[in-house]
Design an enzyme around this catalytic site. Sequence first.
Site, PDB file in Angstrom:
ATOM      1  N   ARG A 244       0.864  -1.139   0.013  1.00  0.00           N
ATOM      2  CA  ARG A 244       0.041  -0.016  -0.118  1.00  0.00           C
ATOM      3  C   ARG A 244       1.033   1.208   0.013  1.00  0.00           C
ATOM      4  O   ARG A 244       2.046   1.296   0.643  1.00  0.00           O
ATOM      5  CB  ARG A 244      -0.899   0.108   1.350  1.00  0.00           C
ATOM      6  N   ASP A 268       4.175  -0.362  -7.173  1.00  0.00           N
ATOM      7  CA  ASP A 268       2.858  -0.812  -7.704  1.00  0.00           C
ATOM      8  C   ASP A 268       1.831   0.068  -6.986  1.00  0.00           C
ATOM      9  O   ASP A 268       0.505   0.094  -7.794  1.00  0.00           O
ATOM     10  CB  ASP A 268       2.794  -2.195  -7.631  1.00  0.00           C
ATOM     11  N   GLU A 273      -2.789   7.456  -4.719  1.00  0.00           N
ATOM     12  CA  GLU A 273      -2.961   6.930  -6.077  1.00  0.00           C
ATOM     13  C   GLU A 273      -4.695   6.889  -6.332  1.00  0.00           C
ATOM     14  O   GLU A 273      -5.096   6.985  -7.355  1.00  0.00           O
ATOM     15  CB  GLU A 273      -2.611   5.241  -6.023  1.00  0.00           C
ATOM     16  N   HIS A 305      -0.812  -0.298  -9.857  1.00  0.00           N
ATOM     17  CA  HIS A 305      -1.630  -1.087  -8.850  1.00  0.00           C
ATOM     18  C   HIS A 305      -2.133  -2.336  -9.620  1.00  0.00           C
ATOM     19  O   HIS A 305      -3.283  -2.514  -9.933  1.00  0.00           O
ATOM     20  CB  HIS A 305      -2.642  -0.477  -8.005  1.00  0.00           C
TER      21      HIS A 305
HETATM   22  P1  NAI Z   1      -1.603 -11.078   5.130  1.00  0.00           P
HETATM   23  O1  NAI Z   1      -2.335 -10.670   6.010  1.00  0.00           O
HETATM   24  O2  NAI Z   1      -1.320 -12.570   4.719  1.00  0.00           O
HETATM   25  O3  NAI Z   1       0.014 -10.969   5.753  1.00  0.00           O
HETATM   26  C1  NAI Z   1       0.358  -9.583   6.103  1.00  0.00           C
HETATM   27  C2  NAI Z   1       1.774  -9.732   7.294  1.00  0.00           C
HETATM   28  O4  NAI Z   1       2.069  -8.564   7.575  1.00  0.00           O
HETATM   29  C3  NAI Z   1       1.332 -10.544   8.601  1.00  0.00           C
HETATM   30  O5  NAI Z   1       2.046 -11.651   8.427  1.00  0.00           O
HETATM   31  C4  NAI Z   1       1.380  -9.498   9.671  1.00  0.00           C
HETATM   32  O6  NAI Z   1       1.971 -10.106  10.768  1.00  0.00           O
HETATM   33  C5  NAI Z   1       2.449  -8.529   8.982  1.00  0.00           C
HETATM   34  N1  NAI Z   1       2.713  -7.399   9.479  1.00  0.00           N
HETATM   35  C6  NAI Z   1       1.679  -6.668  10.218  1.00  0.00           C
HETATM   36  N2  NAI Z   1       2.271  -5.700  10.834  1.00  0.00           N
HETATM   37  C7  NAI Z   1       3.426  -5.602  10.583  1.00  0.00           C
HETATM   38  C8  NAI Z   1       4.689  -4.609  10.715  1.00  0.00           C
HETATM   39  N3  NAI Z   1       4.690  -3.687  11.404  1.00  0.00           N
HETATM   40  N4  NAI Z   1       5.811  -5.131  10.131  1.00  0.00           N
HETATM   41  C9  NAI Z   1       6.082  -6.120   9.438  1.00  0.00           C
HETATM   42  N5  NAI Z   1       5.170  -6.963   9.252  1.00  0.00           N
HETATM   43  C10 NAI Z   1       3.852  -6.773   9.501  1.00  0.00           C
HETATM   44  O7  NAI Z   1      -1.372 -10.231   3.692  1.00  0.00           O
HETATM   45  P2  NAI Z   1      -0.712 -10.582   2.240  1.00  0.00           P
HETATM   46  O8  NAI Z   1      -2.079 -11.150   1.694  1.00  0.00           O
HETATM   47  O9  NAI Z   1       0.456 -11.028   2.150  1.00  0.00           O
HETATM   48  O10 NAI Z   1      -1.151  -9.331   1.513  1.00  0.00           O
HETATM   49  C11 NAI Z   1      -0.039  -8.096   2.197  1.00  0.00           C
HETATM   50  C12 NAI Z   1      -0.604  -6.733   1.583  1.00  0.00           C
HETATM   51  O11 NAI Z   1      -0.178  -6.775   0.020  1.00  0.00           O
HETATM   52  C13 NAI Z   1      -2.001  -6.531   1.828  1.00  0.00           C
HETATM   53  O12 NAI Z   1      -2.386  -6.074   2.874  1.00  0.00           O
HETATM   54  C14 NAI Z   1      -2.600  -5.411   0.627  1.00  0.00           C
HETATM   55  O13 NAI Z   1      -2.038  -4.195   1.249  1.00  0.00           O
HETATM   56  C15 NAI Z   1      -1.260  -5.942  -0.320  1.00  0.00           C
HETATM   57  N6  NAI Z   1      -1.798  -6.476  -1.650  1.00  0.00           N
HETATM   58  C16 NAI Z   1      -1.461  -5.672  -2.953  1.00  0.00           C
HETATM   59  C17 NAI Z   1      -1.978  -6.065  -3.965  1.00  0.00           C
HETATM   60  C18 NAI Z   1      -1.646  -5.318  -5.363  1.00  0.00           C
HETATM   61  O14 NAI Z   1      -2.053  -5.597  -6.107  1.00  0.00           O
HETATM   62  N7  NAI Z   1      -0.483  -4.540  -5.406  1.00  0.00           N
HETATM   63  C19 NAI Z   1      -2.588  -7.309  -3.993  1.00  0.00           C
HETATM   64  C20 NAI Z   1      -3.201  -7.958  -2.819  1.00  0.00           C
HETATM   65  C21 NAI Z   1      -2.584  -7.438  -1.739  1.00  0.00           C
END
Ligand code: NAI
Length: 355
Positions: A244, A268, A273, A305
Amino acid sequence: MKVAVFSAKPYDKRFFDAALEEKKQQASASATTGNIELIYHDFALSEDTVFLAQGADAVCVFVNDGVPAAVVEALADEGVKAILLRCAGFNNVALDVAERRGLLVANVPSYSPEAVAEFAVTLIQTLNRNTHRAYNRVREGNFALDGLLGRTLHGKTVGIVGTGKIGVATGRILKGFGCRVLAADPYPSPAFADVGEYRTLDELLPECDIVSLHCPLMDATRHIINEATLAKMKPRAILVNTSRGALLDTRAVIKALKTKHLGGLALDVYEAEGSLFYDDHSGEIIQDDVLMRLMTFPNVVVCGHQAFFTEEALKEIAECTLRNLDEYAEKGTCANSLTDSIKKKGKGPLPVRNV
Ligand code: NAI
């Protein structure tokens, strides 16, 4: 069941129509699915457009739709019962207000973590090997290699910030390239044990040649990359953000690029955005000077994105969103509910309106 689908692009319509048609044809299709009517709007949900949700049972929104408190209140007042996110992140929704007003908020928690991870690696290699510059050069008949020098990825140290589904998938791919993979996450994941080792963010930053962000946007992670954390990064390291935009303090990043402390940046996502991405502004004067400054650097790659944007992911997004709606309509709850009270208790089946 009427569903007002906001920010609907032609590709959304294609995949949603196909998913609905397929569901309707299944012998096991529920009464609810058979009754779903999708009403597409090609603009975003906002305070100005929320009146178009009138008469809908649910709204379906994407990453740049604005669903703050006032919009959730307006939806509740209109009798809308569910906010269906066709994405994983939910930082754009006032969950607390939805909770108070009894609206379901459900997401698609995992549509294709590999799609995003593969794109993060694509960005790393584009930036590292300068293929974005080579593409333009060669089209003009310039085959000089000056300025295209890259670094071999094998043997480099990569830092993954956030080892959820996408972070772990990214780490696995980079391990396959022969990288040493480190990660920072306050909630370590057993799935990362085979991939690399955990560090604190402060320990990770000075060790890494590449840092890739995969944590969600929350108060605790807003501007997690700022002047102080940038200063801790290894000189000439590459920073990649597919998560994000507001994880970065973009102005601090520009400063670090100007001093050449930061070796490259691949984005991305971008903090502001919402007013630009997913639409064609090529004939306009773009007013965002921060983004335009970023795009003048030869060692910056910006995409709009699109990390999620694969056929497989769009199919899963459409199917999972309809599953969420079906489940909620039948049971009054939904496994992908983000509104805890609805997830735990359920509210009983939804009354189905005639459409
Ligand atoms: P997820 O929920 O499986 O993993 C997120 C991880 O971040 C968790 O392990 C959590 O403990 C960790 N986290 C929380 N606070 C943190 C911190 N302060 N420092 C380090 N790690 C921390 O989420 P997932 O599916 O892996 O997605 C991650 C992010 O990717 C989403 O939140 C979304 O913003 C982004 N995303 C972007 C897309 C795109 O098209 N560019 C598409 C899908 C998701």
